[in-house]
Design a protein around this motif. Structure first.
Motif, PDB file in Angstrom:
ATOM      1  N   GLU A  62       0.719  -1.274  -0.089  1.00  0.00           N
ATOM      2  CA  GLU A  62       0.095  -0.219  -0.042  1.00  0.00           C
ATOM      3  C   GLU A  62       0.969   1.224   0.015  1.00  0.00           C
ATOM      4  O   GLU A  62       0.174   2.428   0.054  1.00  0.00           O
ATOM      5  CB  GLU A  62      -1.030   0.110   1.146  1.00  0.00           C
ATOM      6  N   ASN A  63       2.217   1.172  -0.098  1.00  0.00           N
ATOM      7  CA  ASN A  63       2.917   2.449   0.017  1.00  0.00           C
ATOM      8  C   ASN A  63       3.487   2.511  -1.099  1.00  0.00           C
ATOM      9  O   ASN A  63       4.484   1.968  -2.030  1.00  0.00           O
ATOM     10  CB  ASN A  63       4.216   1.964   0.946  1.00  0.00           C
ATOM     11  N   THR A  64       2.686   3.572  -2.090  1.00  0.00           N
ATOM     12  CA  THR A  64       3.058   3.656  -3.453  1.00  0.00           C
ATOM     13  C   THR A  64       4.373   4.302  -3.682  1.00  0.00           C
ATOM     14  O   THR A  64       4.962   4.083  -4.819  1.00  0.00           O
ATOM     15  CB  THR A  64       1.791   4.505  -4.035  1.00  0.00           C
ATOM     16  N   ASN A  65       4.704   5.208  -3.059  1.00  0.00           N
ATOM     17  CA  ASN A  65       5.930   5.979  -3.199  1.00  0.00           C
ATOM     18  C   ASN A  65       7.156   4.828  -2.771  1.00  0.00           C
ATOM     19  O   ASN A  65       8.129   4.784  -3.830  1.00  0.00           O
ATOM     20  CB  ASN A  65       6.525   6.979  -2.084  1.00  0.00           C
ATOM     21  N   LEU A  66       7.057   3.799  -1.991  1.00  0.00           N
ATOM     22  CA  LEU A  66       8.101   2.876  -1.857  1.00  0.00           C
ATOM     23  C   LEU A  66       7.838   1.702  -3.081  1.00  0.00           C
ATOM     24  O   LEU A  66       8.947   1.445  -3.751  1.00  0.00           O
ATOM     25  CB  LEU A  66       7.795   2.151  -0.568  1.00  0.00           C
ATOM     26  N   LEU A  67       6.759   1.515  -3.635  1.00  0.00           N
ATOM     27  CA  LEU A  67       6.683   0.732  -4.692  1.00  0.00           C
ATOM     28  C   LEU A  67       7.326   1.078  -6.055  1.00  0.00           C
ATOM     29  O   LEU A  67       7.990   0.589  -6.666  1.00  0.00           O
ATOM     30  CB  LEU A  67       5.236   0.386  -5.062  1.00  0.00           C
ATOM     31  N   ASN A  68       7.310   2.562  -6.250  1.00  0.00           N
ATOM     32  CA  ASN A  68       7.836   3.103  -7.292  1.00  0.00           C
ATOM     33  C   ASN A  68       9.172   3.023  -7.325  1.00  0.00           C
ATOM     34  O   ASN A  68      10.089   2.883  -8.266  1.00  0.00           O
ATOM     35  CB  ASN A  68       7.330   4.547  -7.656  1.00  0.00           C
ATOM     36  N   LYS A  69       9.746   3.580  -6.060  1.00  0.00           N
ATOM     37  CA  LYS A  69      11.308   3.466  -6.025  1.00  0.00           C
ATOM     38  C   LYS A  69      11.844   2.179  -5.974  1.00  0.00           C
ATOM     39  O   LYS A  69      12.976   1.928  -6.461  1.00  0.00           O
ATOM     40  CB  LYS A  69      11.586   4.363  -4.881  1.00  0.00           C
ATOM     41  N   MET A  70      11.153   1.256  -5.365  1.00  0.00           N
ATOM     42  CA  MET A  70      11.906  -0.004  -5.269  1.00  0.00           C
ATOM     43  C   MET A  70      11.912  -0.475  -6.608  1.00  0.00           C
ATOM     44  O   MET A  70      12.620  -1.676  -7.077  1.00  0.00           O
ATOM     45  CB  MET A  70      11.375  -0.946  -4.146  1.00  0.00           C
ATOM     46  N   SER A  71      10.731  -0.619  -7.401  1.00  0.00           N
ATOM     47  CA  SER A  71      10.684  -0.980  -8.690  1.00  0.00           C
ATOM     48  C   SER A  71      11.893  -0.495  -9.640  1.00  0.00           C
ATOM     49  O   SER A  71      12.310  -1.388 -10.365  1.00  0.00           O
ATOM     50  CB  SER A  71       9.391  -0.753  -9.210  1.00  0.00           C
ATOM     51  N   ARG A  72      12.036   0.814  -9.514  1.00  0.00           N
ATOM     52  CA  ARG A  72      13.140   1.186 -10.461  1.00  0.00           C
ATOM     53  C   ARG A  72      14.317   0.759 -10.067  1.00  0.00           C
ATOM     54  O   ARG A  72      15.228   0.256 -10.722  1.00  0.00           O
ATOM     55  CB  ARG A  72      13.127   2.774 -10.354  1.00  0.00           C
ATOM     56  N   LEU A  73      14.774   0.512  -8.430  1.00  0.00           N
ATOM     57  CA  LEU A  73      15.675   0.154  -8.023  1.00  0.00           C
ATOM     58  C   LEU A  73      16.066  -1.276  -8.387  1.00  0.00           C
ATOM     59  O   LEU A  73      17.188  -1.735  -8.718  1.00  0.00           O
ATOM     60  CB  LEU A  73      15.973   0.274  -6.492  1.00  0.00           C
ATOM     61  N   ALA A  74      15.111  -2.143  -8.257  1.00  0.00           N
ATOM     62  CA  ALA A  74      15.317  -3.652  -8.686  1.00  0.00           C
ATOM     63  C   ALA A  74      15.760  -3.735 -10.060  1.00  0.00           C
ATOM     64  O   ALA A  74      16.657  -4.504 -10.343  1.00  0.00           O
ATOM     65  CB  ALA A  74      14.105  -4.309  -8.404  1.00  0.00           C
ATOM     66  N   ARG A  75      14.984  -2.801 -10.904  1.00  0.00           N
ATOM     67  CA  ARG A  75      15.519  -2.893 -12.489  1.00  0.00           C
ATOM     68  C   ARG A  75      16.655  -2.522 -12.769  1.00  0.00           C
ATOM     69  O   ARG A  75      17.676  -3.183 -13.479  1.00  0.00           O
ATOM     70  CB  ARG A  75      14.724  -2.008 -13.310  1.00  0.00           C
ATOM     71  N   GLU A  76      17.334  -1.349 -11.962  1.00  0.00           N
ATOM     72  CA  GLU A  76      18.809  -0.983 -12.184  1.00  0.00           C
ATOM     73  C   GLU A  76      19.719  -1.995 -11.600  1.00  0.00           C
ATOM     74  O   GLU A  76      20.630  -2.256 -12.070  1.00  0.00           O
ATOM     75  CB  GLU A  76      18.833   0.210 -11.592  1.00  0.00           C
ATOM     76  N   GLU A  77      19.304  -2.574 -10.238  1.00  0.00           N
ATOM     77  CA  GLU A  77      20.245  -3.631  -9.811  1.00  0.00           C
ATOM     78  C   GLU A  77      20.387  -4.822 -10.656  1.00  0.00           C
ATOM     79  O   GLU A  77      21.478  -5.376 -10.746  1.00  0.00           O
ATOM     80  CB  GLU A  77      19.937  -3.876  -8.610  1.00  0.00           C
ATOM     81  N   LEU A  78      19.270  -5.336 -11.151  1.00  0.00           N
ATOM     82  CA  LEU A  78      19.571  -6.275 -12.193  1.00  0.00           C
ATOM     83  C   LEU A  78      20.105  -6.212 -13.251  1.00  0.00           C
ATOM     84  O   LEU A  78      20.835  -6.999 -13.889  1.00  0.00           O
ATOM     85  CB  LEU A  78      17.847  -7.068 -12.499  1.00  0.00           C
ATOM     86  N   ARG A  79      19.917  -5.038 -14.060  1.00  0.00           N
ATOM     87  CA  ARG A  79      20.751  -4.462 -15.072  1.00  0.00           C
ATOM     88  C   ARG A  79      22.142  -4.476 -14.703  1.00  0.00           C
ATOM     89  O   ARG A  79      23.205  -5.008 -15.506  1.00  0.00           O
ATOM     90  CB  ARG A  79      20.580  -3.083 -15.398  1.00  0.00           C
ATOM     91  N   HIS A  80      22.635  -4.038 -13.492  1.00  0.00           N
ATOM     92  CA  HIS A  80      23.914  -4.129 -13.021  1.00  0.00           C
ATOM     93  C   HIS A  80      24.485  -5.349 -13.193  1.00  0.00           C
ATOM     94  O   HIS A  80      25.613  -5.730 -13.083  1.00  0.00           O
ATOM     95  CB  HIS A  80      24.088  -3.366 -11.751  1.00  0.00           C
ATOM     96  N   PHE A  81      23.688  -6.415 -12.381  1.00  0.00           N
ATOM     97  CA  PHE A  81      23.861  -7.732 -12.291  1.00  0.00           C
ATOM     98  C   PHE A  81      24.468  -8.214 -13.701  1.00  0.00           C
ATOM     99  O   PHE A  81      25.276  -8.798 -13.822  1.00  0.00           O
ATOM    100  CB  PHE A  81      22.790  -8.416 -11.618  1.00  0.00           C
ATOM    101  N   GLU A  82      23.579  -7.864 -14.558  1.00  0.00           N
ATOM    102  CA  GLU A  82      23.867  -8.541 -15.951  1.00  0.00           C
ATOM    103  C   GLU A  82      25.249  -7.938 -16.419  1.00  0.00           C
ATOM    104  O   GLU A  82      25.898  -8.545 -17.124  1.00  0.00           O
ATOM    105  CB  GLU A  82      22.657  -8.087 -16.863  1.00  0.00           C
TER     106      GLU A  82
END
Length: 208
Positions: A62-82
């Motif tokens: 239910e924390n929209t701000n957290l969802l948006n920031k963590m979604s972007r962060l997860a994508r970036e971290e996975l890109r860094h992993f790749e």
């Protein structure tokens, strides 16, 4: 100095002001003596960072701000992993399982168990880990080959933003300043960074 270089330098200064100590030279020497191990553990760190962000999205739906920031962060971290994995494969390094450093567990042992305190503490710990990662990338750059130096330089801006995002989410969850909790966790972090460690990892202390 162009705007991009200036913004990165400003972000690094902010992180150096935030952290309780600089990475010891002994750790840098350890990293340069173990480049394959450093890259393997770096890949694990990026994957774990993405996993942590996703788990927070599932827990705090239910924390929209957290969802948006963590979604972007997860994508970036996975890109860094790749990207790290591509470097590992290019250098014919065998990617394998590693035991984790004591660092993250050492920081998380004092995280409160009930919300909102738990969320505040998890965000503070996340901010500290991202800040330390950024500081270590910058500390290593002058000593690395051109490919790795360019790659680690490219990570500085996003890691600095992740640090700020985590701190902002901590303040949101707390309804105000988190300076007291930050100070408590930074005191723990300082010991983890400066005390001798038994094995080298990206977030380990110095190994003698």
């Amino acid at each position: 100095m162009n705007n991009k270089t200036g913004s990165v330098a400003q972000a690094l200064q902010e992180i150096h002001d935030f952290l309780p100590c600089a990475t010891p030279q002994q750790w840098i020497d350890n990293a340069l003596a173990n480049p394959d191990l450093m890259l393997i553990d770096h890949a694990h760190c990026e994957k774990k960072a993405a996993s942590t962000a996703l788990s927070l999205m599932y827990r705090y739906v239910e924390n929209t701000n957290l969802l948006n920031k963590m979604s972007r962060l997860a994508r970036e971290e996975l890109r860094h992993f790749e990207q790290v994995l591509a470097i590992i494969n290019k250098r014919e390094i065998v990617y394998c399982h590693l035991t984790p450093a004591r660092y993250a567990a050492g920081l998380r042992k004092d995280v409160r168990t009930e919300d909102p305190g738990r969320l505040v503490d998890v965000m503070v710990v996340g901010a500290i880990i991202e800040a330390r990662s950024c500081e270590r990338f910058a500390a290593l750059v002058p000593f690395l080959d051109d490919e790795l130096a360019d790659f680690y330089n490219s990570l500085l801006k996003s890691e600095a933003r992740h640090y700020r995002d985590y701190l902002a989410l901590a303040e949101q969850a707390n309804g105000g300043s988190v300076d007291e909790r930050v100070a408590e966790f930074l005191a723990i972090e300082k010991q983890l960074i400066l005390d001798p460690d038994s094995e080298f990892r990206f977030h380990s202390g110095p190994v003698g």
